[in-house]
Motif scaffolding. Structure first.
Motif, mmCIF file in Angstrom:
data_model
loop_
_atom_site.group_PDB
_atom_site.id
_atom_site.type_symbol
_atom_site.label_atom_id
_atom_site.label_comp_id
_atom_site.label_asym_id
_atom_site.label_seq_id
_atom_site.Cartn_x
_atom_site.Cartn_y
_atom_site.Cartn_z
ATOM 1 N N PRO A 1 -14.562 -8.815 -7.898
ATOM 2 C CA PRO A 1 -12.303 -7.801 -8.005
ATOM 3 C C PRO A 1 -11.922 -6.286 -8.107
ATOM 4 N N VAL A 2 -13.134 -6.304 -9.549
ATOM 5 C CA VAL A 2 -13.727 -4.361 -9.382
ATOM 6 C C VAL A 2 -13.997 -4.075 -8.344
ATOM 7 N N MET A 3 -14.819 -4.615 -7.747
ATOM 8 C CA MET A 3 -15.757 -4.078 -6.128
ATOM 9 C C MET A 3 -14.936 -3.534 -5.655
ATOM 10 N N CYS A 4 -13.627 -4.951 -4.768
ATOM 11 C CA CYS A 4 -12.659 -5.259 -4.144
ATOM 12 C C CYS A 4 -11.434 -4.324 -4.235
ATOM 13 N N TYR A 5 -11.527 -3.730 -5.349
ATOM 14 C CA TYR A 5 -10.685 -2.186 -5.381
ATOM 15 C C TYR A 5 -10.771 -1.308 -5.299
ATOM 16 N N PHE A 6 -12.069 -0.929 -5.552
ATOM 17 C CA PHE A 6 -12.940 0.477 -5.484
ATOM 18 C C PHE A 6 -13.061 0.588 -4.274
ATOM 19 N N LEU A 7 -13.264 -0.884 -3.392
ATOM 20 C CA LEU A 7 -13.247 -0.294 -1.843
ATOM 21 C C LEU A 7 -12.340 -0.166 -1.057
ATOM 22 N N VAL A 8 -11.432 -0.630 -1.251
ATOM 23 C CA VAL A 8 -9.883 -0.679 -1.208
ATOM 24 C C VAL A 8 -9.846 1.144 -1.140
ATOM 25 N N GLU A 9 -10.035 1.435 -2.395
ATOM 26 C CA GLU A 9 -9.663 3.196 -3.094
ATOM 27 C C GLU A 9 -10.667 3.654 -2.049
ATOM 28 N N GLY A 10 -11.684 3.084 -2.240
ATOM 29 C CA GLY A 10 -12.375 4.455 -1.414
ATOM 30 C C GLY A 10 -12.428 4.432 0.196
ATOM 31 N N TYR A 11 -12.027 3.665 0.354
ATOM 32 C CA TYR A 11 -11.360 3.818 2.353
ATOM 33 C C TYR A 11 -11.208 4.408 2.892
#
Length: 250
Positions: A55-65
């Motif tokens: 779930p942390v990876m998911c958050y930073f994926l959206v932020e990174g995008y």
């Protein structure tokens, strides 16, 4: 890339701190799967702690995008590490799904989730956009943390910037995941109380991840070692899986 600094007395963790914590919890989860006996207390603790990572990876994926300078390079990087990670993932974990002899690694799931974000941005027709996003969610059924990660990414992107709704997204995913784990344990002929306990413990990592990124994250990166950290987070995944496999094979 611009910093998305937040303000708040409790927001004491920067992006790199949270990612390093996520790497440790992932390592514990994989140590449990490679070395420990299922059903033991230490196995259950390590496995449940590991549910913090995705779930942390998911958050930073959206932020990174949202903030990357090149979405194309971002997507290609995810695809590259999807390919690099598959053999170490399979060797270390030997995971499979119903009807298939293997499961794709977490980078595959993140890559599909990246494509969901791209579809939301690029496809103007609402019907086609929805169809592609749904298809990509179901494409992750062969991936690690299947369905849940892609769905969480989609929900976070839809509600980006609304902390209350985003926490509700984390809570909803945690609830469904709790039911999913409970069902799995019941299939293994555990009683309802024991199965439900496993389900509740399993969803705590997801809730903890939501609280961490939404209420403890200050929106900043570490001041030093940014390039090292950037590539470490990518390389750690296939590298630690390969090391776990080699140690287990000795």
């Amino acid at each position: 890339m611009e910093e998305t600094a937040q303000t708040g007395r409790m927001q004491v963790l920067n992006r790199d701190m949270i990612k390093y914590i996520a790497m440790v919890t992932m390592l514990l989860n994989h140590i449990a799967h490679v070395f420990l006996a299922r059903g033991t207390v230490i196995y259950e603790v390590f496995e449940d702690v590991g549910y913090f990572t995705a779930p942390v990876m998911c958050y930073f994926l959206v932020e990174g995008y949202a903030y990357t300078r090149s979405k194309v390079r971002y997507g290609l990087r995810l695809l590259l590490f999807t390919l690099l990670s598959q053999i170490p993932f399979y060797l270390a974990l030997r995971m499979s799904v119903e009807g298939l002899p293997f499961t794709c690694n977490m980078f595959y799931t993140l890559f599909c989730s990246f494509l969901i974000l791209a579809a939301r941005e690029k496809i103007k027709n609402p019907m086609w956009r929805s169809a592609v996003c749904v298809g990509l969610v179901f494409a992750t059924i062969i991936g690690d943390w299947q369905i849940f990660a892609a769905l969480l990414v989609y929900l976070l992107a839809e509600n980006w910037g609304d902390r209350k709704k985003m926490m509700m997204n984390y809570s909803a995913i945690a609830l469904v995941y709790c039911l999913f784990i409970t069902r799995n344990y019941m299939w293994e002929e555990y009683g309802m109380p024991a199965s439900l306990l496993h389900g509740l413990l399993g969803c705590l990592g997801i809730v903890a991840a939501g609280i961490t990124v939404l209420f403890l994250y200050n929106g900043k990166r570490a001041k030093h070692g940014r390039q090292f950290s950037k590539w470490f987070f990518y390389l750690f995944y296939p590298a630690h899986l390969l090391i776990l496999y080699l140690v287990s094979a000795v």
